[in-house]
Design a protein around this motif. Structure first.
Motif, PDB file in Angstrom:
ATOM      1  N   VAL A 136       0.867  -1.194   0.000  1.00 14.50           N
ATOM      2  CA  VAL A 136       0.000   0.000   0.000  1.00 14.50           C
ATOM      3  C   VAL A 136       0.896   1.234   0.000  1.00 14.50           C
ATOM      4  O   VAL A 136       1.857   1.321   0.762  1.00 14.50           O
ATOM      5  CB  VAL A 136      -0.944   0.005   1.212  1.00 14.50           C
ATOM      6  CG1 VAL A 136      -1.667   1.341   1.337  1.00 14.50           C
ATOM      7  CG2 VAL A 136      -1.955  -1.139   1.099  1.00 14.50           C
ATOM      8  N   ASN A 137       0.556   2.180  -0.853  1.00 13.98           N
ATOM      9  CA  ASN A 137       1.348   3.392  -1.021  1.00 13.98           C
ATOM     10  C   ASN A 137       0.512   4.616  -0.649  1.00 13.98           C
ATOM     11  O   ASN A 137      -0.653   4.730  -1.055  1.00 13.98           O
ATOM     12  CB  ASN A 137       1.762   3.481  -2.504  1.00 13.98           C
ATOM     13  CG  ASN A 137       2.891   4.460  -2.773  1.00 13.98           C
ATOM     14  OD1 ASN A 137       3.793   4.626  -1.938  1.00 13.98           O
ATOM     15  ND2 ASN A 137       2.880   5.085  -3.934  1.00 13.98           N
ATOM     16  N   GLU A 138       1.076   5.479   0.173  1.00 13.99           N
ATOM     17  CA  GLU A 138       0.537   6.836   0.379  1.00 13.99           C
ATOM     18  C   GLU A 138      -0.921   6.894   0.852  1.00 13.99           C
ATOM     19  O   GLU A 138      -1.717   7.650   0.316  1.00 13.99           O
ATOM     20  CB  GLU A 138       0.688   7.649  -0.917  1.00 13.99           C
ATOM     21  CG  GLU A 138       2.129   7.763  -1.367  1.00 13.99           C
ATOM     22  CD  GLU A 138       2.307   8.592  -2.636  1.00 13.99           C
ATOM     23  OE1 GLU A 138       1.300   8.909  -3.291  1.00 13.99           O
ATOM     24  OE2 GLU A 138       3.454   8.918  -2.960  1.00 13.99           O
ATOM     25  N   ALA A 139      -1.245   6.135   1.885  1.00 17.59           N
ATOM     26  CA  ALA A 139      -2.645   6.078   2.334  1.00 17.59           C
ATOM     27  C   ALA A 139      -2.969   7.110   3.412  1.00 17.59           C
ATOM     28  O   ALA A 139      -4.119   7.213   3.830  1.00 17.59           O
ATOM     29  CB  ALA A 139      -2.960   4.676   2.854  1.00 17.59           C
ATOM     30  N   TYR A 179       4.514  -1.054   3.984  1.00 17.45           N
ATOM     31  CA  TYR A 179       3.686   0.142   3.815  1.00 17.45           C
ATOM     32  C   TYR A 179       4.649   1.272   3.439  1.00 17.45           C
ATOM     33  O   TYR A 179       5.687   1.458   4.090  1.00 17.45           O
ATOM     34  CB  TYR A 179       2.929   0.494   5.103  1.00 17.45           C
ATOM     35  CG  TYR A 179       2.201   1.800   4.905  1.00 17.45           C
ATOM     36  CD1 TYR A 179       1.004   1.825   4.200  1.00 17.45           C
ATOM     37  CD2 TYR A 179       2.753   3.008   5.330  1.00 17.45           C
ATOM     38  CE1 TYR A 179       0.370   3.028   3.937  1.00 17.45           C
ATOM     39  CE2 TYR A 179       2.119   4.216   5.068  1.00 17.45           C
ATOM     40  CZ  TYR A 179       0.932   4.219   4.371  1.00 17.45           C
ATOM     41  OH  TYR A 179       0.316   5.413   4.087  1.00 17.45           O
ATOM     42  N   ASN A 180       4.329   2.049   2.401  1.00 18.47           N
ATOM     43  CA  ASN A 180       5.257   3.051   1.866  1.00 18.47           C
ATOM     44  C   ASN A 180       4.581   4.426   1.822  1.00 18.47           C
ATOM     45  O   ASN A 180       3.430   4.537   1.409  1.00 18.47           O
ATOM     46  CB  ASN A 180       5.630   2.615   0.431  1.00 18.47           C
ATOM     47  CG  ASN A 180       6.782   3.406  -0.166  1.00 18.47           C
ATOM     48  OD1 ASN A 180       7.854   3.492   0.446  1.00 18.47           O
ATOM     49  ND2 ASN A 180       6.586   3.972  -1.340  1.00 18.47           N
ATOM     50  N   ASP A 181       5.279   5.469   2.256  1.00 15.38           N
ATOM     51  CA  ASP A 181       4.666   6.807   2.202  1.00 15.38           C
ATOM     52  C   ASP A 181       5.742   7.897   2.182  1.00 15.38           C
ATOM     53  O   ASP A 181       6.925   7.630   2.392  1.00 15.38           O
ATOM     54  CB  ASP A 181       3.712   7.007   3.393  1.00 15.38           C
ATOM     55  CG  ASP A 181       2.485   7.865   3.040  1.00 15.38           C
ATOM     56  OD1 ASP A 181       2.608   8.762   2.183  1.00 15.38           O
ATOM     57  OD2 ASP A 181       1.414   7.624   3.626  1.00 15.38           O
ATOM     58  N   SER A 216      11.189   9.529   1.421  1.00 16.75           N
ATOM     59  CA  SER A 216      12.290  10.461   1.646  1.00 16.75           C
ATOM     60  C   SER A 216      12.617  11.320   0.427  1.00 16.75           C
ATOM     61  O   SER A 216      13.767  11.402  -0.012  1.00 16.75           O
ATOM     62  CB  SER A 216      13.537   9.705   2.139  1.00 16.75           C
ATOM     63  OG  SER A 216      13.220   8.955   3.299  1.00 16.75           O
ATOM     64  N   HIS A 217      11.577  11.937  -0.110  1.00 16.52           N
ATOM     65  CA  HIS A 217      11.777  12.982  -1.124  1.00 16.52           C
ATOM     66  C   HIS A 217      12.007  14.272  -0.343  1.00 16.52           C
ATOM     67  O   HIS A 217      11.056  14.911   0.099  1.00 16.52           O
ATOM     68  CB  HIS A 217      10.538  13.118  -2.016  1.00 16.52           C
ATOM     69  CG  HIS A 217      10.257  11.909  -2.844  1.00 16.52           C
ATOM     70  ND1 HIS A 217      11.079  11.507  -3.875  1.00 16.52           N
ATOM     71  CD2 HIS A 217       9.246  10.997  -2.802  1.00 16.52           C
ATOM     72  CE1 HIS A 217      10.577  10.416  -4.441  1.00 16.52           C
ATOM     73  NE2 HIS A 217       9.473  10.078  -3.797  1.00 16.52           N
ATOM     74  N   PHE A 218      13.263  14.628  -0.171  1.00 16.35           N
ATOM     75  CA  PHE A 218      13.566  15.801   0.651  1.00 16.35           C
ATOM     76  C   PHE A 218      13.683  17.055  -0.226  1.00 16.35           C
ATOM     77  O   PHE A 218      14.361  17.039  -1.255  1.00 16.35           O
ATOM     78  CB  PHE A 218      14.867  15.583   1.436  1.00 16.35           C
ATOM     79  CG  PHE A 218      14.731  14.534   2.513  1.00 16.35           C
ATOM     80  CD1 PHE A 218      13.788  14.669   3.522  1.00 16.35           C
ATOM     81  CD2 PHE A 218      15.547  13.411   2.515  1.00 16.35           C
ATOM     82  CE1 PHE A 218      13.659  13.705   4.530  1.00 16.35           C
ATOM     83  CE2 PHE A 218      15.435  12.450   3.503  1.00 16.35           C
ATOM     84  CZ  PHE A 218      14.492  12.592   4.513  1.00 16.35           C
ATOM     85  N   VAL A 275      17.611   5.228  -4.337  1.00 16.42           N
ATOM     86  CA  VAL A 275      17.457   6.590  -4.851  1.00 16.42           C
ATOM     87  C   VAL A 275      16.478   6.554  -6.020  1.00 16.42           C
ATOM     88  O   VAL A 275      16.397   5.569  -6.757  1.00 16.42           O
ATOM     89  CB  VAL A 275      18.802   7.222  -5.279  1.00 16.42           C
ATOM     90  CG1 VAL A 275      19.624   7.601  -4.057  1.00 16.42           C
ATOM     91  CG2 VAL A 275      19.594   6.302  -6.190  1.00 16.42           C
ATOM     92  N   TRP A 276      15.711   7.655  -6.175  1.00 17.27           N
ATOM     93  CA  TRP A 276      14.605   7.640  -7.152  1.00 17.27           C
ATOM     94  C   TRP A 276      15.106   8.104  -8.522  1.00 17.27           C
ATOM     95  O   TRP A 276      14.716   9.150  -9.029  1.00 17.27           O
ATOM     96  CB  TRP A 276      13.433   8.467  -6.641  1.00 17.27           C
ATOM     97  CG  TRP A 276      12.122   8.029  -7.239  1.00 17.27           C
ATOM     98  CD1 TRP A 276      11.260   8.809  -7.988  1.00 17.27           C
ATOM     99  CD2 TRP A 276      11.504   6.739  -7.164  1.00 17.27           C
ATOM    100  NE1 TRP A 276      10.167   8.054  -8.361  1.00 17.27           N
ATOM    101  CE2 TRP A 276      10.291   6.788  -7.872  1.00 17.27           C
ATOM    102  CE3 TRP A 276      11.892   5.523  -6.563  1.00 17.27           C
ATOM    103  CZ2 TRP A 276       9.434   5.680  -8.008  1.00 17.27           C
ATOM    104  CZ3 TRP A 276      11.040   4.417  -6.685  1.00 17.27           C
ATOM    105  CH2 TRP A 276       9.834   4.519  -7.406  1.00 17.27           C
ATOM    106  N   GLY A 277      16.000   7.292  -9.097  1.00 14.82           N
ATOM    107  CA  GLY A 277      16.552   7.582 -10.412  1.00 14.82           C
ATOM    108  C   GLY A 277      18.068   7.605 -10.363  1.00 14.82           C
ATOM    109  O   GLY A 277      18.668   7.678  -9.283  1.00 14.82           O
TER     110      GLY A 277
HETATM  111  C1  XIL Z   1       6.591   9.035  -9.888  1.00 16.32           C
HETATM  112  C2  XIL Z   1       7.448   8.698 -11.089  1.00 16.32           C
HETATM  113  O1  XIL Z   1       8.791   8.955 -10.772  1.00 16.32           O
HETATM  114  C3  XIL Z   1       7.018   9.511 -12.284  1.00 16.32           C
HETATM  115  O2  XIL Z   1       7.683   9.051 -13.456  1.00 16.32           O
HETATM  116  C4  XIL Z   1       5.520   9.422 -12.505  1.00 16.32           C
HETATM  117  O3  XIL Z   1       5.132  10.305 -13.522  1.00 16.32           O
HETATM  118  C5  XIL Z   1       4.767   9.750 -11.241  1.00 16.32           C
HETATM  119  O4  XIL Z   1       5.220   8.907 -10.192  1.00 16.32           O
HETATM  120  N1  XIL Z   1       5.805   8.605  -4.873  1.00 16.32           N
HETATM  121  C6  XIL Z   1       5.782   7.350  -5.415  1.00 16.32           C
HETATM  122  C7  XIL Z   1       6.282   7.142  -6.789  1.00 16.32           C
HETATM  123  O5  XIL Z   1       5.424   6.383  -4.734  1.00 16.32           O
HETATM  124  O6  XIL Z   1       5.577   6.124  -7.458  1.00 16.32           O
HETATM  125  C8  XIL Z   1       6.249   8.400  -7.609  1.00 16.32           C
HETATM  126  O7  XIL Z   1       6.899   8.147  -8.851  1.00 16.32           O
HETATM  127  C9  XIL Z   1       6.898   9.528  -6.858  1.00 16.32           C
HETATM  128  C10 XIL Z   1       6.196   9.803  -5.563  1.00 16.32           C
END
Ligand code: XIL
Length: 440
Positions: A136-139, A179-181, A216-218, A275-277
Motif C-alpha cells: 500500500v502506497n501513500e494512504a 507500507y510506503n509513504d 524520503s523525497h527531501f 534513490v529515485w533515479g
Molecule cells: C513518480 C514517477 O517517478 C514519475 O515518473 C511518474 O510520472 C509519477 O510517479 N511517490 C511514489 C512514486 O510512490 O511512485 C512516484 O513516482 C513519486 C512519488
C-alpha cells in the motif's frame, strides 16, 4: 615498475558493493524504456544491487483494463535486474494514484473486490521474484490530522489496508510486505505518527506487515530533519524492517546525503536505500537536480559522500549518537488505540464517521467482550434524512431510521477482546450515532 594502490579490504568502490559490506542494498528506480540506453545501463549495472520499477508495476500499467493483465515492461525490468544479480522492490499493489480509468470510477464492494483481485494476480505473477512489495502506497493524509487520506480505496472501509496486506501475504509469502509513504520522515509530523500508530496496531493484531518504506523525497517544503534517525529506529522498534525507498534531495547536498546514509547504517533493521533515479535527467524532479549523477553520467559530490559514508559506516555505530536513541517516553500522539470496554451483551461497537456535504462514510468497529463471539448484531439509529446507499462486510435490515447490522459468514467469529469492522456509505447527515451491539 607497477604501483598498486589498494583500498582497505572493507572499502567497496560502488554503491551496491559498499552497501553489501554493511549487510544492506543500494537501489535505484528504473524506467524500462531506458534499458536500451548504454550510458544508463552502464551506471545501473555497475552501481546498484536493488531495482524498483519507477512506473511499470503500478496499477495502470499492470491492469490497464479490468481483468487484462499486462507485464511486458515490468518483466523487462525484473529480468534485467535478476539476470545480473540485482533484487527487485515491487511498487506498488494498492494506491490512490496512477489507477487505470476503470478503477478510478469504482467504489465500494466492487472496488474492494477488484483491489484484492489485482493484488492477488500481480503478487502471484511475480511470486518468488520480489524482495519486498510496497503493498500500500501513500494512504495517509498530509497536514495535522494524522489520519487517512480520502480516496476511493479508503471509502471501501478503513480495513482496506490490512485486507491488502493479507491478500499479498497469501499470494507471495516469501516477499517482505511494506507500507510506503512520503512526509513520514520527520518524527514530529502528525503523518509520521499516524503511520506509526497503524503499524503498531497491525503488529499487535497480527496483520502481516514486515517493513515500512520511507520515500524520503527531501526538498524545501519537506526537508531532512535530524530526527530522521529517531523515526527509523522507532519504527524498527515495532518489529518491522525499515527501508529508504525513493530518496532524492533537492540540490543534492553531499552533507545531507551523508547523514541519510549514516542514519540508515545506525539502525540495524534499515535494510537499504533506494534513490529515485540514476542521473538528474532521470529524476521526476529533474529541475531540483536531486540525484547522485549528473545528467552526463558523471558522479556528483553527493555520490562521493554516499560512498564514503557507506565505507566508513559501522554497524552498530561505535558511539551511539544522541539522536539514535529511541524516545524513552512515548510521544504524545502515540497513545495505544482505545479499546472499548466489554459490554454486558458480549460486544461493543464504535462508529467513525467521515461526513461531507450531502454524504458520509461510516466505519463500525465491533469488539468482543471477555468471551468470543460467534455472531453479532449492531443496531444504529440514523437521523431522519440519512439513507444508507451501500455497505460492506455486514448484512443490513434497512436503510433509514433504526438499522440492524449482522455479521457476514467470515466475520462473525471474533475472539475475546478482538475486533472486526464493517461499514456503510450514505446520503444526508449521519451525525454521531451511538451503536449498540449484541452477541447472537
Ligand atoms: C513518480 C514517477 O517517478 C514519475 O515518473 C511518474 O510520472 C509519477 O510517479 N511517490 C511514489 C512514486 O510512490 O511512485 C512516484 O513516482 C513519486 C512519488
Amino acid at each position: 615498475m607497477a604501483l598498486f594502490v589498494t583500498a582497505p579490504a572493507s572499502a567497496g568502490t560502488t554503491l551496491g558493493a559498499s552497501a553489501a559490506e554493511k549487510g544492506r542494498y543500494f537501489g535505484t528506480a528504473v524506467a524500462a524504456y531506458k534499458l536500451s540506453e548504454n550510458a544508463y545501463t552502464t551506471i545501473l549495472n555497475r552501481e546498484f544491487n536493488m531495482v524498483t520499477p519507477e512506473n511499470e508495476m503500478k496499477i495502470d500499467a499492470t491492469e490497464p483494463q479490468q481483468g487484462r493483465f499486462s507485464y511486458a515492461s515490468s518483466e523487462q525490468i525484473v529480468n534485467h535486474a535478476r539476470s545480473r544479480g540485482m533484487q527487485v522492490r515491487g511498487h506498488t499493489l494498492a494506491w490512490h494514484g496512477q489507477q487505470p480509468g476503470w478503477m478510478q470510477s469504482m467504489e465500494g464492494t466492487a472496488l474492494r473486490t477488484a483491489m484484492l483481485n489485482h493484488i492477488t494476480q500481480v503478487a502471484t505473477h511475480f511470486k518468488g521474484q520480489i524482495y519486498s512489495w510496497d503493498v500500500v502506497n501513500e494512504a495517509f493524509a498530509d497536514g495535522n490530522s494524522g489520519g487517512r487520506r480520502d480516496s476511493n480505496l479508503q471509502r471501501t472501509g478503513n480495513d482496506w489496508i490490512e485486507a491488502a496486506f493479507r491478500a499479498a501475504r497469501a499470494a507471495d509469502p516469501g516477499a517482505k510486505l511494506c507500507y510506503n509513504d512520503y512526509n513520514t520522515d520527520n518524527w514530529t509530523w502528525a503523518k509520521t505518527q499516524g503511520v506509526y500508530n497503524m503499524v503498531r496496531d497491525f503488529k499487535a493484531r497480527g496483520v502481516p506487515i514486515d517493513c515500512v518504506g520511507f520515500q524520503s523525497h527531501f526538498n524545501n517544503d519537506s526537508p531532512y530533519a535530524s530526527n530522521y534517525r529517531t523515526t527509523l529506529s522507532s519504527f524498527a522498534a515495532l518489529g518491522v524492517d525499515v527501508q529508504i525507498t525513493e530518496l532524492d534531495i533537492q540540490g543534492a547536498s553531499a552533507d545531507t546525503y551523508r547523514r541519510v546514509v549514516e542514519d540508515c547504517l545506525a539502525v540495524a533493521r534499515c535494510n537499504g536505500i533506494t534513490v529515485w533515479g540514476i542521473r538528474d535527467s532521470d529524476s521526476w524532479r529533474a529541475s531540483q537536480t536531486p540525484l547522485l549523477f549528473n545528467s552526463n553520467g558523471s558522479k556528483k559530490p553527493a555520490y562521493d559522500a554516499v560512498l564514503a559514508a557507506l565505507n566508513n559506516g559501522t554497524t552498530p555505530p561505535t558511539t551511539a549518537p544522541p539522536t539514535s536513541v529511541p524516545p524513552t517516553t512515548a510521544p504524545p500522539t502515540t497513545a495505544p488505540p482505545t479499546t472499548p470496554p466489554p459490554g454486558q451483551g458480549g460486544c461493543t461497537a464504535t462508529v467513525t464517521v467521515n461526513q461531507w456535504t450531502g454524504g458520509f462514510v461510516a466505519n463500525v468497529r465491533v469488539t468482543a467482550g471477555s468471551s468470543a463471539l460467534n455472531g453479532w448484531t449492531v443496531t444504529i439509529t440514523l437521523p431522519s434524512g440519512a439513507t444508507v446507499t451501500n455497505s460492506w462486510s455486514a448484512n443490513s435490515s434497512g436503510t433509514t431510521g433504526t438499522t440492524n447490522w449482522t455479521n457476514v459468514s467470515y466475520n462473525g467469529r471474533v475472539g475475546a477482546g478482538q475486533s472486526t469492522e464493517f461499514g456503510f456509505q450514505g446520503t444526508g447527515t449521519v451525525g454521531s450515532p451511538s451503536p449498540t451491539c449484541a452477541a447472537s
